[in-house]
Design an enzyme around this catalytic site. Structure first.
Site, PDB file in Angstrom:
ATOM      1  N   ASP A 199       0.657  -1.415  -0.020  1.00  0.00           N
ATOM      2  CA  ASP A 199       0.354  -0.280  -0.423  1.00  0.00           C
ATOM      3  C   ASP A 199       1.069   1.185   0.147  1.00  0.00           C
ATOM      4  OD1 ASP A 199      -1.783   1.409   0.247  1.00  0.00           O
ATOM      5  OD2 ASP A 199      -3.494  -0.066   1.643  1.00  0.00           O
ATOM      6  N   TRP A 265      -3.154   3.151  -5.551  1.00  0.00           N
ATOM      7  CA  TRP A 265      -4.227   3.753  -5.889  1.00  0.00           C
ATOM      8  C   TRP A 265      -4.838   4.826  -7.444  1.00  0.00           C
ATOM      9  CZ3 TRP A 265      -1.989   6.656  -1.902  1.00  0.00           C
ATOM     10  CH2 TRP A 265      -2.059   5.265  -0.447  1.00  0.00           C
ATOM     11  N   GLY A 266      -3.810   4.436  -8.573  1.00  0.00           N
ATOM     12  CA  GLY A 266      -3.563   4.712  -9.456  1.00  0.00           C
ATOM     13  C   GLY A 266      -3.187   6.152  -9.562  1.00  0.00           C
ATOM     14  N   ALA A 268      -0.209   8.797  -9.539  1.00  0.00           N
ATOM     15  CA  ALA A 268       1.813   8.905  -9.805  1.00  0.00           C
ATOM     16  C   ALA A 268       1.810   8.191 -11.282  1.00  0.00           C
ATOM     17  CB  ALA A 268       2.507   8.142  -8.795  1.00  0.00           C
ATOM     18  N   ASP A 286      -9.819   2.902  -3.409  1.00  0.00           N
ATOM     19  CA  ASP A 286     -10.457   1.469  -3.229  1.00  0.00           C
ATOM     20  C   ASP A 286     -11.890   1.590  -4.171  1.00  0.00           C
ATOM     21  OD1 ASP A 286      -8.873   1.484  -1.392  1.00  0.00           O
ATOM     22  OD2 ASP A 286      -9.300   1.511   0.280  1.00  0.00           O
TER      23      ASP A 286
HETATM   24  C1  GAL Z   1      -6.399   0.755   1.410  1.00  0.00           C
HETATM   25  C2  GAL Z   1      -6.672  -0.470   0.127  1.00  0.00           C
HETATM   26  C3  GAL Z   1      -7.182  -1.124   0.032  1.00  0.00           C
HETATM   27  C4  GAL Z   1      -6.683  -1.805   2.221  1.00  0.00           C
HETATM   28  C5  GAL Z   1      -7.162  -0.889   2.941  1.00  0.00           C
HETATM   29  C6  GAL Z   1      -5.987  -1.339   3.986  1.00  0.00           C
HETATM   30  O1  GAL Z   1      -4.972   1.910   1.063  1.00  0.00           O
HETATM   31  O2  GAL Z   1      -6.421   0.773  -1.093  1.00  0.00           O
HETATM   32  O3  GAL Z   1      -7.077  -2.239  -0.017  1.00  0.00           O
HETATM   33  O4  GAL Z   1      -6.018  -2.670   1.542  1.00  0.00           O
HETATM   34  O5  GAL Z   1      -5.576   0.722   2.661  1.00  0.00           O
HETATM   35  O6  GAL Z   1      -6.138  -0.691   5.590  1.00  0.00           O
END
Ligand code: GAL
Length: 645
Positions: A199, A265-266, A268, A286
């Site tokens: 992440d 998350w797409g 950069a 998400d």
């Molecule tokens: C987000 C991620 C999710 C999940 C979550 C956990 O940034 O996009 O898929 O992993 O963190 O806290």
């Protein structure tokens, strides 16, 4: 969580240094000319993801309230229901598994209250090896989760019930930053994991201005990712951090038996570099269990067909089949969500508590012929053959030359009579086309030229069709996206993609503020059967239903592998080009040698026939070189670009 945007970037090198250890991307001395052919296939090959990964992940089902019983229960259900044998192999633990980072040696400690099998000789002597061994003994594979920064997402965006790491500031630094070699050795060598999702909240939720940082709960980390502002996001720094991780993975797993999932998350501009850094990369924020949000996630991959391929997949996020607007009472939506993920080669990671799955939902996730579309060995992402805000038709060339998968998708609120034509399929007019309905698993009557489907709102039809390709002795490049690699996209300034659906934000009180804005870079990228800005390919009034659209100052690689004899295209500056005054020269290279070249072509020039003999050539490179510097992006078309045997 959908609130990752809106933070100030603290973009100053001195400050980074003061923050202790963050090294910005080194200044590049002599950058290679991006238009210069390399003569070699440039895509890096690593990891074990020849097909889109399939499996289960704890996050959408449980958030941080994951525990061993829930995880093993879902794993067992995957085995018992036959999903494992259909390909669902990875059982991935997401956020919440960690207790702390032990001091002073920095070894990660598992939260044994939820993973009791990790309990070791002492409270800080824990190991996930028993759990991994158990999953392996079930013929499953195991995935773990971390963050590229010092801290994780649940720490940056906690919910009231989040299980968070405990202890001092240093003990709560559970992310990989400063611990890359140590953690990856632990996860992959000592514990035996097969997959890691990494992440990026450590890069956007812990800047010095954050209340929790000010209050001394976390060490400050500069906001490299500014989710809603591509211009403030430090693209090179982020890319380099993920690159170091990839290199370290290759060290701990030299045989390449790993999967590396990038989760930024797409942001950069990951669209452009994800392929060289990870096996999959998230293309958006998400997913949530509602229709409008699913559209947003889906749209973030739907026009990225030239950026994925075997080993390297666009990831619109995990499945939400089973929950909310995709639960057993919404099977139309559940099927559509699943079919869409299948046709764009998305990873199929179930995000649902399978211990209680009704049969109808297992039948969606376990639809063998839909899964087969996703797992087709050619690895071509489906290409848009028809697009509008309400209805879309995706066509995916399968490994068998005369077969394609099709999803016809009613996005809107009204019934639509969708006409599927031989032209959409690039099949010969007047010839018989066989059709199979992949949900019902039965053949439909064959057709010639066109067939109509009545689709209820949110309904989709998923088909496999077999017919006579328009090009009997070859293929259009737009029928082989997996063989294309965008080495240079010609984009000068990153722009947010306005085509991606922007749902009402449920996370922060719906309509407060002025609404979501386009945020994900990618506008202007290379496209199959479309210009980079979603226009029809057209040269001096002549439309091309097949071809590649791209900006000038681009270089595309095509993996020909010595299988073709002839390249041909009609090239020119596209009628839609914003730049009209400069000219563009088109060049075709084979394994680094110039094979053919057009004159400099301007907006008023007729399409130019560009042919090249490519017998024995492994890597073809297509360069569109702008003569002089225009004041706006020059859009070019490789019309009807094809390879023939
Ligand atoms: C987000 C991620 C999710 C999940 C979550 C956990 O940034 O996009 O898929 O992993 O963190 O806290």
């Amino acid at each position: 969580m959908s609130l990752k945007g809106g933070y100030q970037a603290l973009a100053c090198t001195g400050l980074f240094a003061a923050l202790g250890g963050f090294m910005p991307a080194p200044a590049v001395g002599s950058t290679p000319d991006p238009l210069e052919p390399t003569g070699q296939w440039m895509e890096k090959s690593f990891g074990s993801a020849a097909l889109p990964p399939m499996g289960w992940n704890s996050w959408n089902a449980f958030h941080t309230q994951i525990d061993e019983a829930k995880l093993i229960g879902s794993a067992q259900a995957i085995v018992d229901s036959g999903l494992r044998d259909l390909g669902y192999r990875y059982i991935n633990i997401d956020d919440g598994w960690w207790q702390k980072r032990r001091q002073p040696d920095g070894r990660m400690v598992v939260r044994t209250s939820i993973f009791p099998s990790a309990t070791g000789a002492g409270p800080e002597e824990t190991s996930l090896r028993p759990l991994v061994d158990r999953l392996h003994s079930m013929q499953l594979k195991a995935g773990i989760y971390s963050d590229i920064g010092r801290n994780a997402c649940s720490q940056g965006y906690p919910s009231p019930d989040s299980l968070l790491p405990t202890g001092t500031v240093a003990e709560r630094e559970v992310g990989l930053y400063d611990h890359l070699a140590q953690d990856l050795t632990l996860y992959f060598q000592e514990w035996g994991f097969d997959y890691i999702k990494v992440d990026g909240c450590g890069l956007n939720a812990f800047s010095a201005d954050k209340p929790a940082v000010k209050a001394g709960q976390f060490r400050a980390f500069p906001a490299l990712v500014v989710s809603d502002s591509i211009n403030q996001t430090r693209v090179a720094d982020i890319r380099n951090l993920y690159g170091r991780l990839r290199d370290e993975l290759m060290r701990v797993r030299p045989m390449g038996d790993f999967v590396f999932s990038i989760c930024n998350w797409g942001t950069a501009n990951v669209r452009a570099w994800g392929r060289d850094y990870g096996n999959l990369w998230r293309t958006s924020d998400d997913i949530e269990p509602r229709w409008a949000r699913m559209l947003y996630n889906f749209d973030s991959v739907a026009t990225r067909e030239l950026y994925s391929g075997p080993g390297h997949w666009n990831d619109p996020d995990m499945l939400y089949v089973g929950q909310g607007e995709f639960d057993a009472n919404h099977l139309t939506e559940a099927r559509t969500h699943f079919a869409l993920w299948s046709i764009v080669d998305a990873p199929l990671l179930i995000g649902y508590d399978l211990r209680q799955a009704p049969k109808a939902l297992l039948e969606v996730l376990g639809a063998p012929e839909i899964v087969a579309v996703n797992q087709d060995p050619a690895g071509n992402q489906g290409v848009l053959a028809y697009t509008s805000d309400d209805l879309q038709i995706f066509v995916k060339q399968l490994a068998a030359r005369d077969e394609k998968a099709v999803v016809i998708f009613n996005r809107g609120t009204e019934q639509v009579n969708a006409v599927l034509t031989a032209a959409h399929l690039k099949f010969r007019p007047g010839t018989t086309i066989q059709v199979r309905d992949l949900w019902r698993r039965r053949d439909l009557p064959a057709f010639t030229d066109e067939v109509t489907f009545a689709l209820a709102p949110r309904e989709s039809v998923t088909l496999r069709v077999k017919g006579q390709p328009l090009l009997a002795d070859g293929m259009y490049l737009s029928e082989m996206p997996a063989r294309l690699y965008v080495a240079a996209d010609g984009i000068d300034a990153l722009q947010a993609d306005p085509q991606i659906h922007r749902p009402v934000n449920m996370g922060d009180g719906t309509t407060r503020g002025s609404g979501p804005r386009p945020a994900l870079a990618g506008w202007g990228g290379a496209r199959a059967d479309s210009t980079p800005y979603n226009n029809e390919l057209r040269l001096r009034g002549k439309a091309y239903t097949s071809g590649i659209g791209v900006l000038a100052n681009s270089r595309l690689q095509v993996r020909a592998d010595g299988q073709f004899n002839q390249f041909s295209a009609q090239v020119g500056m596209d009628d839609s080009s914003l730049e009209q005054r400069t000219k563009v020269r088109f060049e075709v290279y084979g394994d680094g040698r110039l094979l053919a070249r057009s004159p400099a072509l301007g907006a008023m020039d007729a399409p130019f026939d560009l042919d090249a003999k490519v017998a024995g050539v492994k890597t073809i490179e297509l360069v569109a070189r702008e003569m002089g510097k225009g004041s706006a992006p020059a859009v070019v078309a490789w019309g009807a670009a094809a390879l023939r045997h």
